[in-house]
Write an enzyme that holds these catalytic residues in place. Structure first.
Site, PDB file in Angstrom:
ATOM      1  N   HIS A   1      37.629 -24.196 -48.814  1.00  0.00           N
ATOM      2  CA  HIS A   1      38.269 -24.060 -50.117  1.00  0.00           C
ATOM      3  C   HIS A   1      37.179 -23.972 -51.186  1.00  0.00           C
ATOM      4  CE1 HIS A   1      41.975 -24.453 -48.249  1.00  0.00           C
ATOM      5  NE2 HIS A   1      42.295 -25.691 -48.507  1.00  0.00           N
TER       6      HIS A   1
ATOM      7  N   LYS B   1      50.957 -30.840 -58.112  1.00  0.00           N
ATOM      8  CA  LYS B   1      51.221 -29.783 -59.091  1.00  0.00           C
ATOM      9  C   LYS B   1      52.724 -29.649 -59.355  1.00  0.00           C
ATOM     10  CE  LYS B   1      50.062 -25.536 -57.954  1.00  0.00           C
ATOM     11  NZ  LYS B   1      51.186 -24.589 -58.138  1.00  0.00           N
TER      12      LYS B   1
END
Length: 890
Positions: free
Chosen positions: A161, A555
């Site tokens: 990532h 999120k």
């Protein structure tokens, strides 16, 4: 406010540095490295650069210490006065400074670890595997504790990532500087050696300054594989067996190294690098094959060199150390396989039977690396069998120190790494599987379908070539039903129909969103009844792995509600697994940043629900976290020891009872916090136009220009809603804006909703989950800065959203300090507090440069003009610098 005179500036900086209470040896390192950087800036920078850097440094220190708006405005004016070229140079100078300070801090950590390990009271701690074993044995008895030690598993999984902001060339330069700093320590008593070390450090800092801090282009997945291999070569290959040795030394005392070890290898290294194709079109089946080949090449080279080194040193005469019958038979077999090499070895090793066999084994490992079919080992188990014959023969001959010394460490390395090094895992989105299955059922074959089927053929190939452990875990992101997982088995059948080897697969659901976490127990109940899974569960002894995503849930509903939902999901899944007789491994998809489940892993492990750990802990490690935790041997060993200790201790009756009782006692508090924090978070992120505004007040859009990793930063072409945005840039952008919203927003409102300060203080003392949450928020708040945040938020035109964020920041700060009974943030963590305070004014300088660049870019966009290339470059340089200063990105 007037600019301080040179004398006043020196006095101001001196007072600031003296107030940080830095250990004297570290202070000396920082001074040395800073002075060498200053010399490089004077020699190599453009005229006046050093003076401008010092002027801005003094101004930001004054603004930080005075906390006056006038001082802050003066620093802003200095930044605005620089030419574009000078602003970029200054951004690079401050970034270099942070790299050097980070290095000095790491060096100090290594010193402290070595001193701590040598203290006689070290055995009384609970943060090592050996100490955790002693505490566990006192509760459950020696036999049960031994069984749990033998079943212990710590499984970090390295991912690609994109969160490592610095170039590999920069990291390599810093590693060389680290070695030179160690040499400088060793040469303090010798003036000539000290001067030579300083001269070489000056040369390396000159290299660091001249090296472009930004990658010219995005790394390919293969580049990312090779970057992770550097950590293996430099650290993990030797660090992991050293951890095993330390545990065995502590448990066996003087007998250690002369008899069968108590400890068994408990670390497994996983990797998504080259295997994670969810949203990354650049990871193909060919990439996965290359990743496995590179990893195997590295480990087989290491094993052959180690075996050869052990063999060369095993000069034990047959008269003093007679071989047993099995060793003699092994030598005959090895000699028959390669007579010429065996004759050469025998000539070099007259009457040294154990040495002969070890050198022949080393030759056979090297042949395996060359893929010499006639001489290769079939699999790691065959190599282990040969090494154990050597070990048994040595032990029977009375050479126990040789049997259980370096040879044992080689055995541990083979058991840990096999011929594959990392257990390569594949991840793909459930929607891709559904789409491809639909095509196949309609008789269509798109390029996507061909690629998906080739992945399964590749897994089968890797298992045949490198062993079953080399690959086989297949993670399905956005799992919504048992059919999403069964689709993987159906696709594998389609792939095998062409005659390729059928892979053995363990299909792993990944529950990411808030809704998915809540539905997880129901979906799992469907999974174990599904015909596609029944046979595999029987083969594995009803072992099942379940992955939990921290990023998307945060999120979705904010960090507070996400943490509570993750805990509830783990508790329910663990209870379900207990009822079903399933050996559960929960795989934690934690990021490096606090907004993505980051923070100290050992304290997080000890806060988990009963039976959700049971001696097995698996988590993702990514970007800057990989190098921070595993890049330096002493730190890597400490981290592995700490997390493995927590994993062992988490299953103790005392810890499980504490966590269960706390969850019951504070259940009402959790419900209140969940509802209040979620509502507050949704007030912000569901406000009309929030996503475009977020992109306006942070460098979110510009982060896509950084060549951080091969994976795209977002799913669509633009960000019209948060669903379009990946979790990493969501966190990264807030941290760059010095707001860190993803790590804390909603906690202040949640605590205010509870309202009972005494009750919340009790929760902080007695409820591990709550304490971990508050402590992580405290760290996130410490790296935020309201004065800087206001300037970022002013780039947008939504005053009500900006006010909501700043009000919540103030409220959260107030409650965290009161709940933790502190006078200021991080009072209970003085080392971290010192690090944050020491960096803050320097990060402020980079933030002001970044705001200048963002303002120019926003003005260009508003006028419909093309983006100013100088402003873009300054922005990207400042992003790299702020990342180095804050030491976390996404």
């Amino acid at each position: 406010m007037l600019e301080p005179t040179p004398t006043e500036a020196i006095d101001l900086v001196g007072r600031f540095e003296a107030g940080q209470e830095i250990p004297e040896r570290m202070r000396a390192d920082v001074r040395l490295l800073s002075s060498l950087l200053g010399r490089v800036l004077r020699e190599c920078g453009s005229p006046g650069l050093y003076d401008d850097v010092e002027r801005l440094r003094v101004a930001t220190i004054q603004a930080y210490t005075d906390e006056s708006e006038a001082a802050f405005e003066r620093a802003t004016r200095i930044v605005e006065s620089f030419s574009p070229a000078r602003a970029q140079e200054i951004a690079r100078a401050f970034t270099c400074y942070f790299h050097l300070v980070n290095l000095a801090e790491e060096h100090q950590r290594v010193r402290v670890l070595r001193e701590r390990d040598g203290r006689p009271d070290r055995e009384n701690a609970t943060d090592s595997v050996a100490a955790a074993f002693v505490h566990l044995a006192a509760e459950v008895g020696d036999d049960t504790a031994i069984a749990r030690l033998h079943a212990l598993r710590f499984h970090p999984v390295f991912t690609a990532h994109p969160t490592e902001a610095r170039r590999r060339a920069v990291s390599t330069s810093i590693r060389r500087l680290s070695a030179l700093l160690g040499e400088h320590d060793a040469s303090l008593q010798d003036g000539a050696d000290r001067r030579r070390a300083q001269r070489r450090m000056l040369e390396e800092i000159d290299t660091l300054w001249r090296t472009a801090p930004l990658r010219p282009e995005k790394p390919s997945p293969t580049d990312e594989v090779r970057a992770v291999m550097a950590v293996f070569d430099e650290t993990l290959y030797t660090a992991i067996p050293h951890v095993y040795r330390r545990v065995d030394d502590a448990l066996q005392g003087p007998a250690a190294g002369s008899r069968t070890p108590v400890v068994r290898p408990f670390v497994r290294i996983g990797s998504w690098v080259g295997g994670d194709r969810d949203g990354n079109p650049f990871v193909t089946a060919s990439t996965t094959r290359k990743a496995a080949a590179i990893a195997s090449e590295h480990v087989l080279l290491g094993l052959s060199r180690t075996a050869s080194r052990i063999g060369r040193g095993m000069t034990l005469d047959a008269g003093t150390t007679p071989p047993n019958a099995r060793l003699i038979a092994l030598w005959k077999r090895l000699r028959a396989e390669d007579e010429d090499e065996a004759d050469a070895i025998a000539k070099r090793s007259p009457d040294e039977p154990h040495r002969r066999v070890m050198l022949a084994i080393a030759n056979k490992i090297a042949a395996t690396g060359r893929r010499d079919a006639d001489l290769s080992y079939r699999d790691p188990e065959q190599l282990l069998a040969d090494l154990r014959i050597v070990q048994e023969s040595l032990a029977e001959a009375g050479a126990a120190r040789h049997a259980y010394g370096h040879l044992q460490q080689l055995l541990w390395q083979v058991e840990t790494f096999g011929f594959h090094l990392t257990e390569l895992e594949v991840r793909q989105h459930s929607a891709v599987h559904a789409r491809v299955l639909g095509e196949l059922e309609r008789g269509e074959r798109s390029e996507t379908a061909d690629e998906v089927l080739e992945v399964f053929r590749t897994i089968g190939f890797l298992q045949q070539r490198y062993g079953r452990r080399a690959a086989g875990r297949y993670i399905v992101s956005f799992t919504r039903s048992a059919d999403d997982l069964a689709a993987v088995y159906r696709l594998a059948e389609h792939a095998a129909a062409a005659g390729s080897p059928a892979p053995v697969l363990d299909v792993i659901p990944l529950f990411e969103t808030f809704a998915d976490l809540q539905a997880a127990p129901r979906i799992l109940a469907e999974i174990v009844e599904h015909p596609a899974f029944v046979a595999r569960l029987a083969e594995t002894g009803r072992r099942l792995e379940v992955m939990l995503g921290y990023s998307d849930s945060s999120k979705d509903v904010g960090p507070v509600a996400a943490n509570l939902a993750l805990y509830e999901a783990q508790a329910e899944i663990a209870q379900w697994a207990q009822r079903e007789g399933i050996e559960l491994t929960l795989f934690h998809g934690r990021g490096g940043a606090l907004g993505r489940g980051g923070g100290p892993a050992n304290s997080a492990v000890l806060a988990q629900p009963p039976h959700s750990v049971d001696g097995r802990f698996k988590l993702t490690e990514q970007g800057e976290v990989i190098f921070a935790r595993y890049g330096e041997p002493a730190i890597a060993m400490r981290h592995i020891d700490q997390v493995a200790a927590a994993t062992l201790l988490a299953s103790s009756p005392r810890i499980e009872r504490r966590n269960r009782q706390a969850a019951e006692r504070f259940h009402a508090v959790a419900e209140t916090m969940d509802a209040a924090s979620r509502a507050r978070f949704h007030d912000l992120v569901k406000a009309p136009g929030f996503a475009p505004w977020f992109a306006q007040v942070t460098p979110m859009e510009e982060l896509g220009l950084l060549a951080l990793g091969s994976r795209p930063a977002r799913r669509g072409l633009s960000v019209e809603s948060l669903e379009d945005l990946r979790a990493i840039p969501w966190v990264f952008a807030w941290s760059q804006a010095r707001i860190n919203l993803a790590g804390w927003f909603g906690l202040g409102t949640a605590l205010e909703a509870v309202g009972d300060e005494a009750l919340l203080r009790e929760a902080y003392r007695d409820w591990p989950l709550f304490r971990t949450m508050v402590d992580n928020v405290e760290m996130s708040l410490a790296k935020a800065d309201a004065r800087i945040a206001r300037r970022y938020l002013a780039l947008g035109d939504r005053d009500e959203l900006a006010s909501m964020i700043l009000d919540e920041l103030e409220l959260t700060l107030s409650w965290v300090v009161r709940v933790s009974e502190s006078s200021e943030l991080l009072d209970s963590k003085p080392v971290l507090q010192r690090a944050v305070k020491m960096r803050s004014p320097y990060v402020d300088a980079l933030s002001l440069l970044q705001i200048r660049a963002l303002r120019t870019l926003r003005e260009d966009a508003a006028a419909g003009a093309p983006a100013d290339p100088d402003a873009q470059q300054l922005l990207l340089l400042s992003v790299s610098g702020v990342s180095a200063g804050l030491q976390n990105t996404g």
